[in-house]
Design a protein around this motif. Structure first.
Motif, PDB file in Angstrom:
ATOM      1  N   ASP A  17      34.861  28.524  39.739  1.00  0.00           N
ATOM      2  CA  ASP A  17      34.728  29.958  40.012  1.00  0.00           C
ATOM      3  C   ASP A  17      35.528  30.783  39.022  1.00  0.00           C
ATOM      4  O   ASP A  17      35.098  31.845  38.566  1.00  0.00           O
ATOM      5  CB  ASP A  17      35.187  30.249  41.441  1.00  0.00           C
ATOM      6  CG  ASP A  17      34.241  29.647  42.474  1.00  0.00           C
ATOM      7  OD1 ASP A  17      33.102  29.291  42.096  1.00  0.00           O
ATOM      8  OD2 ASP A  17      34.669  29.528  43.657  1.00  0.00           O
ATOM      9  N   LYS A  18      36.663  30.271  38.666  1.00  0.00           N
ATOM     10  CA  LYS A  18      37.510  30.994  37.710  1.00  0.00           C
ATOM     11  C   LYS A  18      36.863  31.037  36.333  1.00  0.00           C
ATOM     12  O   LYS A  18      36.854  32.084  35.661  1.00  0.00           O
ATOM     13  CB  LYS A  18      38.875  30.321  37.644  1.00  0.00           C
ATOM     14  CG  LYS A  18      39.873  31.054  36.765  1.00  0.00           C
ATOM     15  CD  LYS A  18      41.227  30.356  36.801  1.00  0.00           C
ATOM     16  CE  LYS A  18      42.217  31.097  35.910  1.00  0.00           C
ATOM     17  NZ  LYS A  18      43.542  30.432  35.909  1.00  0.00           N
ATOM     18  N   GLU A  19      36.292  29.899  35.910  1.00  0.00           N
ATOM     19  CA  GLU A  19      35.624  29.866  34.606  1.00  0.00           C
ATOM     20  C   GLU A  19      34.405  30.784  34.595  1.00  0.00           C
ATOM     21  O   GLU A  19      34.145  31.486  33.607  1.00  0.00           O
ATOM     22  CB  GLU A  19      35.211  28.432  34.277  1.00  0.00           C
ATOM     23  CG  GLU A  19      36.395  27.506  34.024  1.00  0.00           C
ATOM     24  CD  GLU A  19      35.945  26.076  33.767  1.00  0.00           C
ATOM     25  OE1 GLU A  19      34.716  25.825  33.906  1.00  0.00           O
ATOM     26  OE2 GLU A  19      36.800  25.222  33.452  1.00  0.00           O
ATOM     27  N   GLU A  72      35.488  34.361  34.238  1.00  0.00           N
ATOM     28  CA  GLU A  72      35.914  34.671  32.877  1.00  0.00           C
ATOM     29  C   GLU A  72      34.704  34.839  31.962  1.00  0.00           C
ATOM     30  O   GLU A  72      34.683  35.730  31.094  1.00  0.00           O
ATOM     31  CB  GLU A  72      36.820  33.561  32.361  1.00  0.00           C
ATOM     32  CG  GLU A  72      38.171  33.492  33.068  1.00  0.00           C
ATOM     33  CD  GLU A  72      39.004  32.335  32.572  1.00  0.00           C
ATOM     34  OE1 GLU A  72      38.477  31.525  31.775  1.00  0.00           O
ATOM     35  OE2 GLU A  72      40.187  32.237  32.989  1.00  0.00           O
ATOM     36  N   GLN A  73      33.660  34.005  32.126  1.00  0.00           N
ATOM     37  CA  GLN A  73      32.447  34.109  31.304  1.00  0.00           C
ATOM     38  C   GLN A  73      31.723  35.429  31.545  1.00  0.00           C
ATOM     39  O   GLN A  73      31.248  36.079  30.611  1.00  0.00           O
ATOM     40  CB  GLN A  73      31.511  32.931  31.611  1.00  0.00           C
ATOM     41  CG  GLN A  73      30.317  32.849  30.680  1.00  0.00           C
ATOM     42  CD  GLN A  73      30.730  32.513  29.255  1.00  0.00           C
ATOM     43  OE1 GLN A  73      31.784  31.933  29.034  1.00  0.00           O
ATOM     44  NE2 GLN A  73      29.918  32.917  28.285  1.00  0.00           N
ATOM     45  N   ASP A  74      31.676  35.849  32.805  1.00  0.00           N
ATOM     46  CA  ASP A  74      31.040  37.134  33.125  1.00  0.00           C
ATOM     47  C   ASP A  74      31.782  38.289  32.490  1.00  0.00           C
ATOM     48  O   ASP A  74      31.182  39.246  31.999  1.00  0.00           O
ATOM     49  CB  ASP A  74      30.967  37.317  34.642  1.00  0.00           C
ATOM     50  CG  ASP A  74      30.023  36.297  35.282  1.00  0.00           C
ATOM     51  OD1 ASP A  74      29.206  35.712  34.547  1.00  0.00           O
ATOM     52  OD2 ASP A  74      30.135  36.091  36.524  1.00  0.00           O
ATOM     53  N   ASP A  75      33.091  38.218  32.466  1.00  0.00           N
ATOM     54  CA  ASP A  75      33.886  39.280  31.836  1.00  0.00           C
ATOM     55  C   ASP A  75      33.588  39.365  30.352  1.00  0.00           C
ATOM     56  O   ASP A  75      33.471  40.457  29.770  1.00  0.00           O
ATOM     57  CB  ASP A  75      35.369  39.025  32.064  1.00  0.00           C
ATOM     58  CG  ASP A  75      35.742  39.151  33.535  1.00  0.00           C
ATOM     59  OD1 ASP A  75      34.962  39.778  34.280  1.00  0.00           O
ATOM     60  OD2 ASP A  75      36.815  38.620  33.928  1.00  0.00           O
ATOM     61  N   ILE A  76      33.420  38.210  29.704  1.00  0.00           N
ATOM     62  CA  ILE A  76      33.125  38.209  28.265  1.00  0.00           C
ATOM     63  C   ILE A  76      31.753  38.836  27.990  1.00  0.00           C
ATOM     64  O   ILE A  76      31.571  39.640  27.075  1.00  0.00           O
ATOM     65  CB  ILE A  76      33.184  36.775  27.720  1.00  0.00           C
ATOM     66  CG1 ILE A  76      34.624  36.261  27.806  1.00  0.00           C
ATOM     67  CG2 ILE A  76      32.676  36.705  26.278  1.00  0.00           C
ATOM     68  CD1 ILE A  76      34.768  34.797  27.434  1.00  0.00           C
TER      69      ILE A  76
END
Length: 735
Positions: free
Chosen positions: A657-659, A662-666
């Motif tokens: 979930d954390k990864e 982070e991908q969505d933020d990028i």
């Protein structure tokens, strides 16, 4: 060397038994430590030879002081030295005891180790030393001392030292001395052999109720001094220390008495040794042998028991070549007898008269403290009771006259509204019939204050007329909790006096004296005397310096015996009786019960008869028990593994979930950069190549008319056509 050292050391080196008497502070400690070390050195004593020298002292503080001196002068010798006193761990001492060559001890703990510690051998003892020998030879220590002497070899050398000493043939025979040498040092410039020549001795005569006022006034006018203040009872020290701390005299106050714990006593002792200006309130536990540096004054608020006690008290100041001053408080009834006893020792103190203008009255403040705190009120009552008890039990009736004490005024000076009820009754001794309860010969003191307004003239706290037979005095308690007390003359119609709320407050029983705050204020309140011989536990007999157990007259002997039993409160007696009754009804073997879900009790462990146990198959029972336990372990292991898997799965889920976050933020950041359009289009731009088609399509501007197909299979020609059309439209519009 001092005179006592110059005369005693040569005789001790000749292996002679020595009886040394010299004034306090004259160096008696080195007079016996130096010959002891020399004797062991000449005998080539080694660690394998066990105990070679034994030093006994009556108090813990004196034993610690001797041990410190021994460490300072014996550090170049290979001997191992130990300190054995009460208040320490017995098992830890027992481990090291067999390896000691020199031992400094108090008699109670030493006797305990002799009886209980394996490997403690005294058959090779070379020298026995008794410091403050007259105190150790008192009747109260005779049993312990006789038992210790019986463990020691007769071929030993014995050294006895004290400031005041007896050469009784009975005492010397008890110690098995062999042709002892008596050494008594008298200095040429000194008035007597007992007190230091640099000591200025004074005394004053004051009423009993003015003692605390004069003491507090003295402290306020002598702030930059270091002084020892002696009282007769531990509870007096506690009460006066607590109240004077509340009064804030302007200097440091300390307390030292036998009811303190060992750590507390040692901390107070070290603080008084290290400070420059302070007042130490103490009992006679600090009267013998202790070397407090730079003591300016020794104040004896309570009259000492005898001249010997006076000598030891004032000996805490003017040690060696220093100067010091002593002040003795005497009651008008004690002046003649005490001065006569001191004159026999060639001691003539100078009389001084305190100034009335400089004396401050503190009884009103003490009464406020007693009103605000039940604990302090209780302490004041205990201090009153124990002072009267000590005066009554003193041997010398020429000095201590209990019938002449103004007890009512004394109670007021302590902050109490009235004195505990004390009444003297003549006990009949001619009749052989059983005596009624009212005339039974005993002494009992009430712990509750009597209200002034509730007492008639006949019922006052203490009759001013002395009894016909002073030794047969009886002190009876009075119940002050009744709302309307009936006078003793039997007149129930007497008109009751008006009682204010202050009277009611002071008549309440101290039901909260065992509260948490009281336990913090008072560390120990157990008045029971400890076992003299220390059977099975650390004896406290040598923590608290008891009065010499002298022979009382026959009339007083029964008083003393009954006093020890009557001093127990009714609540404590009921609790003791109930414990004894429960102990009789209790089962022989205690059983622990467990309860199942239905609430039925079962024993934790059940035992079979020996015959049935032998008939049963033991191996099968063991195997069955092992199988059951193995199954329980396997089930517990499976549960632990399942929990571990769930934890691992949850941890993996959180990581993914954390990864993903982070991908969505990028992607959001990249999309924002692509959407920023300032309206300018470069004429030269590259179309996406075939290798770039593998990834997801980029977002297009919102104003584009072409749509991007979601299906990756359709992203081929239509994708490029849309771009070409857009480029052509832009070029035409720009042209």
């Amino acid at each position: 060397m001092t005179d006592i050292q110059a005369q005693s050391i040569p005789m001790a080196l000749k292996r002679r038994d020595v009886l040394g008497a010299a004034r306090t502070g004259s160096g008696k400690t080195l007079a016996f430590l130096i010959p002891m070390l020399e004797a062991l050195y000449r005998a080539k004593w080694g660690p394998q030879d066990n105990l070679g020298a034994l030093i006994m002292s009556p108090t813990r503080e004196l034993a610690i002081q001797i041990f410190d001196v021994l460490k300072s002068i014996g550090r170049f010798h290979p001997y191992s030295a130990g300190l054995v006193i009460g208040g320490k761990n017995v098992s830890e001492e027992a481990v090291r005891l067999s390896r000691m060559n020199i031992l400094v001890a108090t008699p109670g703990r030493l006797l305990q180790h002799m009886d209980e510690t394996a490997g403690f051998e005294t058959s090779n003892l070379q020298i026995l030393i008794l410091d403050e020998a007259d105190r150790i030879l008192d009747l109260g220590f005779s049993k312990a001392l006789n038992a210790i002497i019986s463990h020691l070899p007769k071929s030993r050398q014995t050294l006895l030292f004290s400031a005041t000493q007896t050469d009784s043939v009975k005492d010397l025979a008890r110690l098995s001395l062999r042709d002892p040498v008596t050494i008594t040092v008298r200095e040429e410039q000194a008035l007597n052999i007992y007190t230091p020549k640099n000591l200025a001795q004074h005394y004053l005569v004051c009423p009993l109720d003015k003692k605390l006022d004069i003491l507090f006034s003295f402290i306020r006018t002598h702030l930059q001094v270091k002084a020892l203040v002696f009282f007769s009872a531990c509870k007096q020290v506690r009460y006066i220390y607590e109240t004077f701390c509340k009064l804030r005299p302007g200097t440091s106050l300390l307390s030292l008495h036998g009811n303190q714990k060992q750590t507390k006593r040692w901390d107070e002792y070290q603080r008084f040794v290290s400070v420059k200006h302070a007042y130490l309130f103490a009992t006679d536990v600090a009267a013998r042998g202790l070397d407090f540096p730079a003591v300016d004054w020794v104040i004896q608020v309570d009259c000492p028991e005898d001249a010997e006690t006076y000598i030891h008290r004032v000996g805490r100041t003017a040690r060696y070549k220093n100067k010091g001053q002593g002040l003795l408080f005497l009651l008008p009834s004690e002046e003649e007898g005490m001065l006569k006893a001191l004159k026999k020792k060639d001691i003539t103190p100078e009389k001084i008269i305190p100034r009335e203008s400089k004396t401050m009255s503190i009884k009103d403040k003490l009464q406020i403290f007693a009103f605000e705190s039940h604990e302090l009120k209780y302490l004041g009552q205990k201090a009153f009771i124990n002072y009267v008890k000590s005066i009554y039990l003193h041997k010398n009736k020429e000095i201590f006259k209990v019938s002449e004490l103004p007890l009512k005024e004394f109670a007021v000076s302590l902050g109490l509204p009235g004195a505990p009820k004390v009444k003297f009754i003549k006990a009949s001794t001619s009749s052989s019939k059983p005596k009624p309860a009212a005339s039974t010969k005993h002494v009992k003191f009430d712990h509750h204050s009597a209200s002034d307004g509730n007492n008639s003239d006949e019922d006052s706290s203490l009759s001013s007329d002395p009894p016909e037979d002073e030794d047969k005095a009886v002190a009876e308690p009075r119940d002050d909790n009744a709302e309307d007390a009936t006078p003793e003359n039997g007149n129930s119609a007497a008109k009751p006096t008006v009682r204010t709320r202050y009277d009611r407050m002071f008549q309440r029983k101290n039901t909260d004296v065992l509260s948490e705050h009281y336990n913090k204020l008072i560390e120990h309140e157990d008045d029971e005397e400890d076992d003299l011989l220390g059977g099975g536990h650390a004896p406290e007999d040598f923590i608290t310096l008891k009065r010499v157990d002298h022979e009382l007259p026959k009339d007083l002997e029964m008083d003393r015996v009954i006093l020890e039993t009557e001093n127990m409160s009714k609540r404590k007696q009921r609790r003791l009786d109930s414990k004894k009754a429960l102990a009789k009804l209790a089962p022989k073997f205690a059983k622990k019960m467990i309860f199942d879900e239905e609430g039925v009790g079962h024993n934790v462990h059940t035992y079979e008869d020996d015959e049935n146990f032998r008939k049963s198959d033991v191996k099968a029972a063991v195997q069955k028990y092992a199988d059951v336990k193995r199954k329980q372990v396997q089930e517990a292991d499976a549960g632990d593994k399942q929990i571990a898997k769930e934890k691992k799965r949850e941890k993996k889920r959180k990581r993914k979930d954390k990864e993903r976050a982070e991908q969505d933020d990028i992607q959001v950041v990249l999309g924002t950069e692509r959407n920023e359009d300032d309206g300018y289009v470069s004429p030269e731009f590259d179309l996406p190549s075939a290798s770039e088609d593998e990834g997801p399509p980029s977002k297009r501007p919102k104003n584009t008319e072409a749509s991007i197909p979601e299906d990756s299979s359709k992203r081929d020609a239509s994708w490029f056509d849309a771009d070409e059309q857009l480029a052509l439209q832009l070029l035409e519009g720009g042209s």
